[in-house]
Design an enzyme around this catalytic site. Structure first.
Site, PDB file in Angstrom:
ATOM      1  N   TYR A 474      91.696 -18.170  75.885  1.00 58.41           N
ATOM      2  CA  TYR A 474      90.420 -17.889  74.984  1.00 58.41           C
ATOM      3  C   TYR A 474      90.123 -18.504  74.115  1.00 58.41           C
ATOM      4  O   TYR A 474      89.934 -18.351  72.807  1.00 58.41           O
ATOM      5  CB  TYR A 474      90.481 -16.207  74.721  1.00 58.41           C
ATOM      6  CG  TYR A 474      91.020 -15.201  75.993  1.00 58.41           C
ATOM      7  CD1 TYR A 474      90.314 -15.457  77.066  1.00 58.41           C
ATOM      8  CD2 TYR A 474      91.920 -14.377  75.566  1.00 58.41           C
ATOM      9  CE1 TYR A 474      90.625 -14.457  78.179  1.00 58.41           C
ATOM     10  CE2 TYR A 474      92.599 -13.564  76.902  1.00 58.41           C
ATOM     11  CZ  TYR A 474      91.719 -13.862  77.949  1.00 58.41           C
ATOM     12  OH  TYR A 474      92.097 -12.847  78.799  1.00 58.41           O
ATOM     13  N   HIS A 475      90.294 -20.027  74.007  1.00 57.60           N
ATOM     14  CA  HIS A 475      90.303 -20.858  72.894  1.00 57.60           C
ATOM     15  C   HIS A 475      89.352 -21.897  73.276  1.00 57.60           C
ATOM     16  O   HIS A 475      89.580 -23.193  73.335  1.00 57.60           O
ATOM     17  CB  HIS A 475      91.672 -21.648  72.612  1.00 57.60           C
ATOM     18  CG  HIS A 475      92.667 -20.552  72.433  1.00 57.60           C
ATOM     19  ND1 HIS A 475      94.192 -20.819  72.664  1.00 57.60           N
ATOM     20  CD2 HIS A 475      92.903 -19.166  72.023  1.00 57.60           C
ATOM     21  CE1 HIS A 475      94.854 -20.050  72.180  1.00 57.60           C
ATOM     22  NE2 HIS A 475      93.967 -18.912  71.760  1.00 57.60           N
ATOM     23  N   PRO A 476      88.196 -21.795  73.512  1.00 56.13           N
ATOM     24  CA  PRO A 476      87.104 -22.837  74.106  1.00 56.13           C
ATOM     25  C   PRO A 476      86.720 -23.377  72.624  1.00 56.13           C
ATOM     26  O   PRO A 476      86.510 -22.969  71.433  1.00 56.13           O
ATOM     27  CB  PRO A 476      85.931 -21.962  74.448  1.00 56.13           C
ATOM     28  CG  PRO A 476      86.148 -20.746  73.899  1.00 56.13           C
ATOM     29  CD  PRO A 476      87.368 -20.370  73.827  1.00 56.13           C
TER      30      PRO A 476
END
Length: 539
Positions: A474-476
């Site tokens: 969850y690190h775009p």
């Protein structure tokens, strides 16, 4: 919202937007409007640290995005939760506070983001943070910033000590804090938790500013597009309930909508790759080929084991244990519910000759499965999980609108494992987990492996399993990245969109490269420094 004109209009009340709202309204000289597509963060499971497993699959607080089928991950379509709530993803994340490695930011500067080198951003971190630390004589605090960074090691599962012992057995450094200057090694995670409650960007920045008469906040406001005249952005058009509304920005519109929605809004507004915009019938205001391009994210693979010693499963996997944990939390704000899921981890080198660490570890004293709807189901018997994440992927993907309809989700194309370097590091990360699992420290407390059995896989099997099961952390980032000009980036080093007046992008999309670790801390830091630049430009 009574006014239709403000000095600054901020789109998105997430990790960055809450910072911007606070800093730009602090002097009282400017009027500020903060628009948020989601609702209130006053929810029990948002505030409870262990509520992460519920929030991440809750459509009421989550955009619920999915990627396009990804060839690098066996053509799977992956869930990409993004916060749609006051506080944004800082209200639904796992609360790990990780600055990133010094070299991450020196790389930013080298990519054209002048002024974003480590020495500069370290100073911003220092003034942003208050550290709550555990010492031999008790609890103490250091610093006086709004972001509360807590050492919760005194409340973590006793089983987590086995992870530290295993790491030392392999030869990794055991360090007090992975955010220290030489944060190469394994430690207990620090978390954005204060007094047993999640401490989101909304808690740290927005809540203290809300009483200011020059700050207005509007929830459930769905931005349709930016308005512009002769290449200058003049305001925002948005949906609120069943009404279309327009607001003007006298000085600037600041996009803080995140790495998925900021490029989406730019493209819907005519700022982006001309061919893509024309394909969807959107008039081209400025051809910016890199809007939505350059997407980077972290992937992690996880393996679980049945344990011989008690873990969080013994409490959270059983009804009576949940009742006792819930009662303890309500009475004391302590115990298993007060500690986020990630307990032990850090940065390590997959090979001794690597210049910097290239893998991040997560070690959690709990095992679980996911339902078809993505809900977490904790195993009833003791277990634990080992996870590894390659730090600095070289693959880049894209975010592209699927139509001119602002209510339609964009197409997310991660392009995972598309370079040889990324495949090599994915394999190396899995091999590290094998080394940890084989240590005496962990093997003596392990009953059996849950399928797939990590120790039964050869190198080909490890890489295939990574493709089949690895998922986003969850690190775009990087979809509106800073750089030198519009031929290599979207923004200049002051977060201004190339060739466009009255518009900046301040969120994780502005990263030139993804940082090595969790992205919430560097996103808030970026917004703190961006506010300095904006106020400086405003005189």
């Amino acid at each position: 919202m009574e006014n239709s004109e403000f000095d600054y209009v901020i789109v998105g009340a997430g990790s960055a937007g809450c910072v911007m709202a606070n800093r730009l309204s602090a002097s009282g000289k400017f009027t500020v409007l903060l628009l948020e597509s989601g609702g209130s963060d006053a929810r029990f499971w948002v505030k409870v640290p262990l509520g992460y497993g519920i929030n991440v699959s809750n459509p009421a607080v989550n955009w619920g995005y999915f990627t396009a089928p990804d060839p690098g991950l066996a053509w799977r379509s992956i869930s990409w939760p993004r916060g749609r709530i006051i506080g944004g993803s800082s209200s639904i994340n796992a609360m790990a506070y990780v600055r990133g490695q010094a070299g991450d930011f020196d790389d930013w500067a080298a990519a054209g983001a002048t002024g974003w080198h480590w020495d500069n951003v370290r100073a911003v971190y220092d003034r942003m943070e208050t550290h709550c630390e555990i010492t031999p004589t008790g609890q103490t605090t250091r610093g006086n910033g709004p972001v509360w960074v807590s050492d919760l090691s005194d409340q973590m599962s006793p089983f987590s000590k086995n992870f530290l012992k295993a790491a030392a057995e392999v030869g990794y450094n055991i360090i007090p804090d992975m955010n220290a200057r030489d944060g190469d090694g394994i430690s207990y995670y620090r978390s954005t938790v204060r007094g047993g409650l999640r401490w989101s960007s909304a808690d740290a920045f927005l809540r203290p500013a809300q009483r200011r008469p020059n700050l207005s906040t509007l929830r459930n406001a769905e931005v349709a597009h930016l308005t512009s005249l002769n290449g200058t952005v003049t305001g925002v058009s948005f949906l609120h309930g069943d009404k279309r509304k327009n607001v003007k920005a006298r000085r600037e519109v600041i996009l803080c909508a995140g790495a998925v929605n900021s490029p989406k809004i730019l493209q819907l507004s005519g700022f982006g790759p001309a061919q893509l915009l024309r394909q969807h019938g959107i008039p081209v205001v400025r051809d910016l080929p890199h809007v939505g391009q350059g997407l980077q994210d972290h992937l992690a693979v996880s393996y679980q084991f049945h344990a011989k010693e008690p873990t969080l499963n013994n409490t959270l996997g059983r009804t009576i244990g949940k009742l006792f944990a819930g009662a303890r939390y309500l009475l004391t704000r302590k115990g298993p519910l007060a500690v986020p899921v990630n307990q032990v981890g850090g940065f390590i080198r997959s090979k001794a000759d690597h210049e910097t660490p290239d893998v991040q570890l997560y070690c959690n004293p709990v095992s679980y499965s996911l339902s078809e709807t993505g809900q977490t189901i904790v195993d009833q018997t003791a277990g634990y999980q080992l996870s590894a994440q390659p730090c600095r992927p070289t693959s880049r993907g894209a975010i592209e609108i699927a139509s001119a309809n602002p209510l339609e989700a964009p197409r997310i194309t991660p392009n995972s494992l598309s370079t040889p370097e990324d495949k090599d590091t994915a394999l190396a990360a899995s091999q590290i987990l094998q080394k940890l699992a084989r240590t005496k420290s962990l093997s003596t407390v392990t009953k059996a492996a849950k399928a797939p059995d990590l120790l039964a896989l050869d190198d080909a099997g490890l890489l295939e399993d990574f493709r089949n099961r690895a998922s986003t952390v969850y690190h775009p980032t990087c979809t509106c990245r800073m750089g030198r000009d519009d031929q290599d980036s979207v923004l200049d080093a002051r977060l201004r969109v190339h060739g466009v007046s009255g518009l900046r992008v301040v969120d994780a999309s502005a990263f030139p490269n993804v940082t090595s670790g969790n992205t919430n801390a560097p996103t808030m830091m970026l917004a703190m420094r961006a506010a300095d630049l904006i106020l400086e430009d405003a005189g």
